[in-house]
Design a protein around this motif. Structure first.
Motif, PDB file in Angstrom:
ATOM      1  N   ASN A 134     -17.986  -4.533 -12.511  1.00  0.00           N
ATOM      2  CA  ASN A 134     -18.555  -3.404 -13.223  1.00  0.00           C
ATOM      3  C   ASN A 134     -17.640  -2.208 -12.987  1.00  0.00           C
ATOM      4  O   ASN A 134     -16.468  -2.386 -12.638  1.00  0.00           O
ATOM      5  CB  ASN A 134     -19.989  -3.135 -12.753  1.00  0.00           C
ATOM      6  CG  ASN A 134     -20.986  -4.129 -13.348  1.00  0.00           C
ATOM      7  OD1 ASN A 134     -21.307  -4.071 -14.525  1.00  0.00           O
ATOM      8  ND2 ASN A 134     -21.479  -5.049 -12.513  1.00  0.00           N
ATOM      9  N   SER A 135     -18.134  -1.003 -13.158  1.00  0.00           N
ATOM     10  CA  SER A 135     -17.341   0.203 -12.899  1.00  0.00           C
ATOM     11  C   SER A 135     -18.106   1.153 -11.989  1.00  0.00           C
ATOM     12  O   SER A 135     -18.128   2.368 -12.188  1.00  0.00           O
ATOM     13  CB  SER A 135     -16.990   0.903 -14.223  1.00  0.00           C
ATOM     14  OG  SER A 135     -16.145   0.091 -15.017  1.00  0.00           O
ATOM     15  N   LEU A 136     -18.738   0.608 -10.960  1.00  0.00           N
ATOM     16  CA  LEU A 136     -19.500   1.403 -10.007  1.00  0.00           C
ATOM     17  C   LEU A 136     -18.554   2.230  -9.148  1.00  0.00           C
ATOM     18  O   LEU A 136     -17.474   1.762  -8.770  1.00  0.00           O
ATOM     19  CB  LEU A 136     -20.361   0.496  -9.135  1.00  0.00           C
ATOM     20  CG  LEU A 136     -21.377  -0.370  -9.905  1.00  0.00           C
ATOM     21  CD1 LEU A 136     -22.032  -1.378  -8.977  1.00  0.00           C
ATOM     22  CD2 LEU A 136     -22.415   0.499 -10.594  1.00  0.00           C
ATOM     23  N   THR A 137     -18.961   3.439  -8.808  1.00  0.00           N
ATOM     24  CA  THR A 137     -18.099   4.360  -8.071  1.00  0.00           C
ATOM     25  C   THR A 137     -18.795   4.868  -6.821  1.00  0.00           C
ATOM     26  O   THR A 137     -19.976   4.595  -6.577  1.00  0.00           O
ATOM     27  CB  THR A 137     -17.714   5.565  -8.952  1.00  0.00           C
ATOM     28  OG1 THR A 137     -18.913   6.205  -9.400  1.00  0.00           O
ATOM     29  CG2 THR A 137     -16.889   5.127 -10.154  1.00  0.00           C
ATOM     30  N   GLY A 138     -18.044   5.645  -6.032  1.00  0.00           N
ATOM     31  CA  GLY A 138     -18.597   6.300  -4.854  1.00  0.00           C
ATOM     32  C   GLY A 138     -18.586   5.416  -3.624  1.00  0.00           C
ATOM     33  O   GLY A 138     -17.959   4.354  -3.579  1.00  0.00           O
ATOM     34  N   HIS A 139     -19.264   5.891  -2.590  1.00  0.00           N
ATOM     35  CA  HIS A 139     -19.330   5.184  -1.319  1.00  0.00           C
ATOM     36  C   HIS A 139     -20.521   4.240  -1.303  1.00  0.00           C
ATOM     37  O   HIS A 139     -21.515   4.461  -2.003  1.00  0.00           O
ATOM     38  CB  HIS A 139     -19.457   6.175  -0.164  1.00  0.00           C
ATOM     39  CG  HIS A 139     -18.291   7.114  -0.066  1.00  0.00           C
ATOM     40  ND1 HIS A 139     -18.241   8.150   0.842  1.00  0.00           N
ATOM     41  CD2 HIS A 139     -17.120   7.186  -0.752  1.00  0.00           C
ATOM     42  CE1 HIS A 139     -17.106   8.814   0.707  1.00  0.00           C
ATOM     43  NE2 HIS A 139     -16.409   8.251  -0.262  1.00  0.00           N
ATOM     44  N   LEU A 140     -20.459   3.224  -0.469  1.00  0.00           N
ATOM     45  CA  LEU A 140     -21.617   2.355  -0.286  1.00  0.00           C
ATOM     46  C   LEU A 140     -22.720   3.132   0.414  1.00  0.00           C
ATOM     47  O   LEU A 140     -22.453   3.895   1.345  1.00  0.00           O
ATOM     48  CB  LEU A 140     -21.245   1.137   0.555  1.00  0.00           C
ATOM     49  CG  LEU A 140     -20.483   0.012  -0.122  1.00  0.00           C
ATOM     50  CD1 LEU A 140     -20.155  -1.078   0.891  1.00  0.00           C
ATOM     51  CD2 LEU A 140     -21.277  -0.575  -1.270  1.00  0.00           C
ATOM     52  N   PRO A 141     -23.966   2.960   0.009  1.00  0.00           N
ATOM     53  CA  PRO A 141     -25.057   3.659   0.702  1.00  0.00           C
ATOM     54  C   PRO A 141     -25.291   3.076   2.096  1.00  0.00           C
ATOM     55  O   PRO A 141     -25.122   1.879   2.326  1.00  0.00           O
ATOM     56  CB  PRO A 141     -26.261   3.406  -0.205  1.00  0.00           C
ATOM     57  CG  PRO A 141     -25.947   2.139  -0.919  1.00  0.00           C
ATOM     58  CD  PRO A 141     -24.456   2.147  -1.122  1.00  0.00           C
ATOM     59  N   ASP A 142     -25.693   3.938   3.024  1.00  0.00           N
ATOM     60  CA  ASP A 142     -25.971   3.477   4.389  1.00  0.00           C
ATOM     61  C   ASP A 142     -27.092   2.453   4.432  1.00  0.00           C
ATOM     62  O   ASP A 142     -27.163   1.634   5.349  1.00  0.00           O
ATOM     63  CB  ASP A 142     -26.346   4.675   5.267  1.00  0.00           C
ATOM     64  CG  ASP A 142     -25.189   5.628   5.461  1.00  0.00           C
ATOM     65  OD1 ASP A 142     -24.030   5.193   5.283  1.00  0.00           O
ATOM     66  OD2 ASP A 142     -25.435   6.806   5.785  1.00  0.00           O
ATOM     67  N   ILE A 183     -19.386  -7.086  -4.201  1.00  0.00           N
ATOM     68  CA  ILE A 183     -19.223  -5.816  -4.902  1.00  0.00           C
ATOM     69  C   ILE A 183     -17.787  -5.684  -5.413  1.00  0.00           C
ATOM     70  O   ILE A 183     -17.303  -4.575  -5.649  1.00  0.00           O
ATOM     71  CB  ILE A 183     -19.595  -4.640  -3.990  1.00  0.00           C
ATOM     72  CG1 ILE A 183     -18.805  -4.709  -2.675  1.00  0.00           C
ATOM     73  CG2 ILE A 183     -21.097  -4.617  -3.716  1.00  0.00           C
ATOM     74  CD1 ILE A 183     -19.021  -3.511  -1.766  1.00  0.00           C
ATOM     75  N   ALA A 184     -17.099  -6.811  -5.577  1.00  0.00           N
ATOM     76  CA  ALA A 184     -15.688  -6.804  -5.976  1.00  0.00           C
ATOM     77  C   ALA A 184     -15.506  -6.257  -7.390  1.00  0.00           C
ATOM     78  O   ALA A 184     -16.432  -6.235  -8.202  1.00  0.00           O
ATOM     79  CB  ALA A 184     -15.120  -8.214  -5.889  1.00  0.00           C
ATOM     80  N   HIS A 185     -14.267  -5.818  -7.666  1.00  0.00           N
ATOM     81  CA  HIS A 185     -13.873  -5.370  -9.008  1.00  0.00           C
ATOM     82  C   HIS A 185     -14.769  -4.238  -9.502  1.00  0.00           C
ATOM     83  O   HIS A 185     -15.379  -4.309 -10.575  1.00  0.00           O
ATOM     84  CB  HIS A 185     -13.861  -6.544  -9.979  1.00  0.00           C
ATOM     85  CG  HIS A 185     -12.760  -7.529  -9.703  1.00  0.00           C
ATOM     86  ND1 HIS A 185     -11.505  -7.441 -10.257  1.00  0.00           N
ATOM     87  CD2 HIS A 185     -12.725  -8.620  -8.902  1.00  0.00           C
ATOM     88  CE1 HIS A 185     -10.752  -8.435  -9.818  1.00  0.00           C
ATOM     89  NE2 HIS A 185     -11.457  -9.167  -8.988  1.00  0.00           N
ATOM     90  N   ASN A 186     -14.869  -3.184  -8.686  1.00  0.00           N
ATOM     91  CA  ASN A 186     -15.517  -1.946  -9.076  1.00  0.00           C
ATOM     92  C   ASN A 186     -14.566  -0.799  -8.738  1.00  0.00           C
ATOM     93  O   ASN A 186     -13.354  -1.007  -8.614  1.00  0.00           O
ATOM     94  CB  ASN A 186     -16.868  -1.798  -8.357  1.00  0.00           C
ATOM     95  CG  ASN A 186     -17.972  -2.589  -9.039  1.00  0.00           C
ATOM     96  OD1 ASN A 186     -18.447  -2.222 -10.105  1.00  0.00           O
ATOM     97  ND2 ASN A 186     -18.369  -3.698  -8.423  1.00  0.00           N
ATOM     98  N   LYS A 187     -15.094   0.398  -8.571  1.00  0.00           N
ATOM     99  CA  LYS A 187     -14.270   1.556  -8.218  1.00  0.00           C
ATOM    100  C   LYS A 187     -14.823   2.245  -6.976  1.00  0.00           C
ATOM    101  O   LYS A 187     -14.752   3.454  -6.825  1.00  0.00           O
ATOM    102  CB  LYS A 187     -14.215   2.535  -9.387  1.00  0.00           C
ATOM    103  CG  LYS A 187     -13.589   1.950 -10.651  1.00  0.00           C
ATOM    104  CD  LYS A 187     -13.568   2.959 -11.787  1.00  0.00           C
ATOM    105  CE  LYS A 187     -12.942   2.371 -13.043  1.00  0.00           C
ATOM    106  NZ  LYS A 187     -12.911   3.358 -14.162  1.00  0.00           N
ATOM    107  N   LEU A 188     -15.369   1.448  -6.068  1.00  0.00           N
ATOM    108  CA  LEU A 188     -15.953   1.968  -4.845  1.00  0.00           C
ATOM    109  C   LEU A 188     -14.858   2.459  -3.909  1.00  0.00           C
ATOM    110  O   LEU A 188     -13.749   1.924  -3.907  1.00  0.00           O
ATOM    111  CB  LEU A 188     -16.806   0.899  -4.178  1.00  0.00           C
ATOM    112  CG  LEU A 188     -17.960   0.380  -5.052  1.00  0.00           C
ATOM    113  CD1 LEU A 188     -18.555  -0.878  -4.460  1.00  0.00           C
ATOM    114  CD2 LEU A 188     -19.027   1.452  -5.233  1.00  0.00           C
ATOM    115  N   SER A 189     -15.177   3.448  -3.079  1.00  0.00           N
ATOM    116  CA  SER A 189     -14.155   4.081  -2.251  1.00  0.00           C
ATOM    117  C   SER A 189     -14.709   4.411  -0.876  1.00  0.00           C
ATOM    118  O   SER A 189     -15.853   4.082  -0.552  1.00  0.00           O
ATOM    119  CB  SER A 189     -13.644   5.346  -2.948  1.00  0.00           C
ATOM    120  OG  SER A 189     -14.728   6.227  -3.201  1.00  0.00           O
ATOM    121  N   GLY A 190     -13.878   5.102  -0.070  1.00  0.00           N
ATOM    122  CA  GLY A 190     -14.263   5.456   1.288  1.00  0.00           C
ATOM    123  C   GLY A 190     -14.018   4.308   2.246  1.00  0.00           C
ATOM    124  O   GLY A 190     -13.343   3.323   1.928  1.00  0.00           O
TER     125      GLY A 190
END
Length: 408
Positions: free
Chosen positions: A281-289, A302-309
């Motif tokens: 997908n194109s999910l962004t941001g950090h993973l929630p705690d 959660i592969a192939h997204n735009k997650l960061s941090g």
């Protein structure tokens, strides 16, 4: 064979049938996904053979007439009054007293028969049908509205066919439906809100269609244990209320859609989750705690997204993990606890990220902080679980207080 015009002529006959209520399922030794079987008589009190004026006989002959191609001659046995001897038909004693001692059609199992045709509305005349299994055929067109009259139907498997059009609204009205499988067809349009408000549905499989629009906000209200919406064209974000569906949800697959935005904090409240796949997908941001609260999670993709941090240490500490896939995002750091996953025989893939010193990472120009899109997520205050107690350890039902609004 001459086609039998029946649906309009049998309304009166059907109205004479006893009112159906409370019958749920039968025991005939037929499982989901089994091949075509030969119908059998379930032991009863010397039932008399079905006659050719029997409404179920007429319904089955209508079904046969709607078949345009039967290359394996699967329906060659569908002649004569003894409908319980037809291939793929399974009979049972009726759940309520009937005027005659005849058995009733309880299951149609024509999986992998390669039949081509359409579904006749006259299937609704099989008023005691508990399971309809038609996967891996070539049925096309739409699903008849009359199927909503099948008050005993608990399993409907129409997967791997050529059905098209909007989501079949008739399936929303089948009162005792537990298992709904519409995978691998060409349904399109939006998924209706009502689908996730059915308290009986335990399995909802809609993957590999052409559904569009956003995931309904009512996803939170589903009592299903398995929901698969993968490989469609769904857009927008995962509903912010995701995670408030209670402890029953064990598996949810949303991969290969067009989802954007952040993974909501509420995901951690589904503490009974075992499989969560949000990949491609194109999910962004950090993973929630709150991910740390998924104590029963076995597969997290959660592969192939735009997650960061940084990849949170608490994710890698989840004790039931069997596979953790975070590849092809923009993670910039990883803890030593994640490295030790390999010694726990946990499948772990972090290729294609931005982690210094790791092999198979993105080229530096791709890790400049812009390629990943928005790098932060707005987390609603008070949503973070305190020691995973925010959901009472068993999930949370209903809407959180900040989603409760008054409607004039």
């Amino acid at each position: 064979m001459q086609s039998i015009p029946i649906f309009s002529l049998l309304t009166t006959i059907l109205s004479l049938s006893p009112k159906i209520s409370g019958f749920m399922g039968i025991s005939v030794g037929v499982g989901v996904g089994v091949g075509v079987g030969v119908g059998v008589w379930i032991p009863g009190n010397a039932p008399s053979p079905a006659s050719t004026d029997n409404v179920e006989y007429i319904a089955l002959q209508s079904f046969k007439s709607s078949i345009a191609d039967d290359p394996n001659a699967t329906l060659s046995s569908w002649s004569g009054p003894n409908i319980c001897s037809y291939k793929g038909i399974f009979c049972s004693d009726p759940p309520e007293p009937l005027p005659s001692a005849s058995l009733v059609v309880a299951v149609i199992d024509l999986n992998r028969a390669n039949l081509a045709g359409t579904l006749t509305p006259d299937l609704s005349l099989l008023s005691h049908l508990s399971a309809l299994h038609l996967n891996s055929n070539r049925f096309s067109g739409s699903i008849p509205l009359s199927l909503s009259n099948l008050q005993y139907l608990s399993e409907l498997d129409l997967s791997n066919n050529l059905f098209s059009g909007p989501f079949p609204s008739s399936t929303l009205q089948i009162p005792n439906l537990i298992y709904l499988d519409l995978r691998f067809n060409s349904f399109s349009g939006q998924i209706p809100d009502e689908l996730f408000q059915n308290p009986n549905l335990d399995a909802i499989f809609l993957n590999n269609n052409q559904f569009q629009g956003e995931i309904p906000f009512t996803l939170w209200s589903s009592s299903a244990s398995a929901i698969t919406l993968a490989n469609n064209q769904l857009t927008g974000s995962i509903p912010a209320s995701f995670g408030y569906s209670g402890p029953g949800l064990k598996e949810i697959l949303l991969m290969n859609n067009k989802l954007t935005g952040c993974i909501p904090e509420g995901v951690g409240y589904v503490t009974g989750m075992q499989v969560l796949d949000l990949s491609f997908n194109s999910l962004t941001g950090h993973l929630p705690d709150s991910i740390s609260c998924l104590a029963g999670i076995e597969v997290l993709n959660i592969a192939h997204n735009k997650l960061s941090g940084d990849l949170p240490e608490v994710v890698c500490d989840l004790r039931n993990l069997l596979n953790l896939t975070v590849s092809y995002n923009f993670f910039s750091g990883v803890s030593n606890d994640c490295t030790r996953l390999l010694f726990r025989n946990v499948g772990f893939d972090l290729a294609g990220n931005c982690i210094p010193g790791r092999d198979l990472q993105r080229p530096a120009p791709e890790c400049d902080g812009t390629s990943a899109g928005g790098l932060s997520c707005l987390r609603v205050p008070g949503m973070r679980p305190a020691g995973c107690g925010g959901a009472g350890g068993d999930g949370m039902s209903g809407l959180p207080y900040f989603f409760r609004v008054s409607v004039p």
